[in-house]
Structures are given as structure tokens and as C-alpha cells.
Design an enzyme around this catalytic site. Structure first.
Site, PDB file in Angstrom:
ATOM      1  N   SER A 256     -19.339  -1.148 -40.773  1.00 12.70           N
ATOM      2  CA  SER A 256     -20.721  -1.183 -41.266  1.00 12.70           C
ATOM      3  C   SER A 256     -21.208  -2.615 -41.504  1.00 12.70           C
ATOM      4  O   SER A 256     -20.414  -3.535 -41.706  1.00 12.70           O
ATOM      5  CB  SER A 256     -20.837  -0.418 -42.578  1.00 12.70           C
TER       6      SER A 256
HETATM    7  N1  SAH Z   1     -15.805   2.535 -43.407  1.00  9.66           N
HETATM    8  C1  SAH Z   1     -15.551   2.006 -42.083  1.00  9.66           C
HETATM    9  C2  SAH Z   1     -16.669   2.281 -41.096  1.00  9.66           C
HETATM   10  C3  SAH Z   1     -16.679   3.665 -40.732  1.00  9.66           C
HETATM   11  S1  SAH Z   1     -17.414   4.174 -39.229  1.00  9.66           S
HETATM   12  C4  SAH Z   1     -15.235   0.544 -42.104  1.00  9.66           C
HETATM   13  O1  SAH Z   1     -15.307  -0.094 -43.161  1.00  9.66           O
HETATM   14  O2  SAH Z   1     -14.886   0.024 -41.051  1.00  9.66           O
HETATM   15  C5  SAH Z   1     -17.176   5.895 -39.537  1.00  9.66           C
HETATM   16  C6  SAH Z   1     -15.766   6.365 -39.356  1.00  9.66           C
HETATM   17  O3  SAH Z   1     -15.738   7.737 -39.747  1.00  9.66           O
HETATM   18  C7  SAH Z   1     -15.305   6.338 -37.900  1.00  9.66           C
HETATM   19  O4  SAH Z   1     -14.122   5.624 -37.801  1.00  9.66           O
HETATM   20  C8  SAH Z   1     -15.088   7.827 -37.571  1.00  9.66           C
HETATM   21  O5  SAH Z   1     -14.024   8.052 -36.680  1.00  9.66           O
HETATM   22  C9  SAH Z   1     -14.816   8.410 -38.939  1.00  9.66           C
HETATM   23  N2  SAH Z   1     -15.024   9.853 -39.063  1.00  9.66           N
HETATM   24  C10 SAH Z   1     -15.984  10.621 -38.496  1.00  9.66           C
HETATM   25  N3  SAH Z   1     -15.849  11.912 -38.875  1.00  9.66           N
HETATM   26  C11 SAH Z   1     -14.771  11.958 -39.701  1.00  9.66           C
HETATM   27  C12 SAH Z   1     -14.134  12.997 -40.421  1.00  9.66           C
HETATM   28  N4  SAH Z   1     -14.551  14.277 -40.351  1.00  9.66           N
HETATM   29  N5  SAH Z   1     -13.073  12.687 -41.189  1.00  9.66           N
HETATM   30  C13 SAH Z   1     -12.610  11.400 -41.271  1.00  9.66           C
HETATM   31  N6  SAH Z   1     -13.173  10.378 -40.605  1.00  9.66           N
HETATM   32  C14 SAH Z   1     -14.250  10.635 -39.840  1.00  9.66           C
END
Ligand code: SAH
Length: 250
Positions: free
Chosen positions: A100
Site C-alpha cells: 500500500s
Molecule cells: N498489507 C500488505 C498489502 C496487502 S495487498 C503490505 O503491507 O504489503 C492485499 C493482500 O491481501 C494481497 O497480498 C492478497 O493476496 C491478500 N489477500 C486477498 N484476499 C485474502 C484473504 N481472503 N485472506 C488473506 N489474504 C488475502
């Protein structure tokens, strides 16, 4: 007539400056990450100051500011994106996912209202950067990532950097992490069209959840969900945002 010394392509540059420039070119091709991070934080502080209605105060919680000033964001991005690690932008981390934008990380972390006693749950580990920022402030961080390669990489990065108060699990974060619930705060870093009921159940009374809610192909609303002491739930919209979608089989 004043004689000009040829200035190797830099018009009207006094020749005395050239050795200094060369010196920078040879020894200082990139700024120190800590300097770049401070530059980024100045930008984040400026941007936050333009959003006073989003936070309780007009500035970032000093704990959040300090945490973000410490976490080496360049360690969480792939090598090919390292030169942009301290730009105030989201960046690709592989598998179609993104780390993000720092401003959003700052805002979401601030809205959680956590302190040194907090136990925090994160849905969406991604690179592990947000988890590291949380771990700088909170006692324990539990984070779930659905893409195994990302979860594994984030676990290694966090371990290498000594964040031993973060536990990473590969799985579907929609269901939370009942073994470690209830949580003082919950952060969801992927967007869904509703607030997952298991996460509401796993939030402590008095706790906040920060989550982007809305259509996966459009702009979503960043929401703060507060569980009152009597168990009732209150929501407030904070800001239009754009996140990758929550996936999984729920
Ligand atoms: N917080 C992260 C950015 C996240 S991007 C950082 O600091 O880098 C969103 C993430 O959520 C992605 O990696 C995606 O694979 C994950 N995601 C999506 N659906 C999900 C679910 N149901 N459970 C766990 N992770 C999930």
C-alpha cells in the site's frame, strides 16, 4: 572580456564546482534509505495535515510516525522496485498484489488506535510492511496471507528484520484467527463488498477495525468499524480508496 573555462557540458558552471559534483556522482549515487525515509515521512505528514477530519487530531499519532520512520520499506519491495521504495506510492510485489501507499498505511494504522498492549489481526500480509509498522507499536501481530509465496516471503523478511512479535499464517483471512482472538484491533488490507462477520466477532468490545469496503472493480470506502462496549457495531466512512480484492472461497 571574461574568459569562460569549458565546463564539460554544464553551461556557465564555475569550474570550481565540478570536482564537488564529480565527487557526489562517484560516492553518492543513492541517498541513504534513512534519509529517503525521512523525506517520505515529511510528505506523509504534510498530506495527513490536509486530512484533519479523518483523524481525531490534526497530526499523525507520534507512535505511528515513529514506527514508520523506523521500518525499512525498501526491504519489503522486490529488488526491481527498490529505487521507488520511498516514493509515496503503492508498488507491485508480485502475484498481481501491491504494497500500500505509505500515506494509507499511516492513516489506517492511526485509525486503529493501538498501543504497546494491543493484539492486532491483519487480513492480507502481502509484503509484510504493514505488519512491521503494526509490530513497532503493538504487543502482538497476527497476519494471514492467502498467496503462499507472498506469505512465506513476508515471514522471512519479518524474521530477518527481527520482528518476532509478528506471526504469519498462509490461509484465508476472511475467517480471522480464532485461536488468537479476540483482537484489540483488526486491519483489512484488501477490499470486500461486505465486512466479514467472523472479523466482527473476533474484535474486542471497544476495539476498531479498519477496512476498505465496496465493489472490487471500483473505488471503495475506507471504513472504521467500532465495536461498542455493549457489543453493538458502529461504522464510519473515512476516505475513498482503491485496494486489491479479498479473494478466497467464502
Ligand atoms: N498489507 C500488505 C498489502 C496487502 S495487498 C503490505 O503491507 O504489503 C492485499 C493482500 O491481501 C494481497 O497480498 C492478497 O493476496 C491478500 N489477500 C486477498 N484476499 C485474502 C484473504 N481472503 N485472506 C488473506 N489474504 C488475502
Amino acid at each position: 572580456m571574461i574568459e569562460r573555462i569549458p565546463s564539460r557540458g554544464i553551461p556557465n558552471m564555475p569550474s570550481i564546482i565540478l570536482p564537488v559534483l564529480c565527487c557526489f556522482a562517484l560516492t553518492g549515487t543513492a541517498a541513504e534509505p534513512s534519509d529517503e525515509r525521512e523525506g517520505l515521512m515529511e510528505e506523509v505528514r504534510r498530506d495527513i495535515a490536509t486530512l484533519p477530519e479523518m483523524l481525531d487530531e490534526e497530526r499523525l499519532d507520534p507512535r505511528v510516525d515513529e514506527a514508520m520512520s523506523r521500518v525499512p520499506r525498501h526491504e519489503f519491495v522486490p529488488p526491481e522496485a527498490r529505487d521507488r521504495a520511498y516514493a509515496n506510492r503503492p508498488l507491485p510485489i508480485g502475484h498481481g498484489q501491491t504494497i500500500s501507499q505509505p500515506l494509507i498505511v499511516a492513516l489506517m494504522t492511526d485509525l486503529l488506535n493501538i498501543d504497546g498492549d494491543s493484539r492486532v489481526f491483519e487480513l492480507g500480509t502481502g509484503s509484510g510492511y504493514q505488519a512491521a509498522v503494526l509490530a513497532e507499536i503493538a504487543a502482538e501481530v497476527y497476519t494471514v496471507e492467502i498467496i503462499p509465496e507472498l506469505g512465506q516471503r513476508a515471514r522471512e523478511t519479518l524474521q530477518d528484520l527481527g520482528y518476532d512479535n509478528v506471526t504469519v499464517k498462509v490461509g484465508d483471512g476472511y475467517h480471522g484467527w480464532p485461536d488468537h482472538a479476540p483482537f484489540d484491533a483488526i486491519i483489512v488490507t484488501a477490499a470486500g463488498d461486505h465486512i466479514p462477520p467472523p472479523l466482527i466477532r473476533q474484535l474486542k468490545p471497544g476495539g476498531h477495525m479498519v477496512i476498505p469496503v465496496g465493489n472490487r472493480y471500483a473505488t471503495q470506502q475506507l471504513m472504521v468499524v467500532t465495536k461498542e462496549e455493549d457489543g453493538s457495531v458502529r461504522t464510519r466512512s473515512v476516505l475513498p480508496v482503491r485496494f486489491v480484492p479479498i479473494t478466497g472461497g467464502h
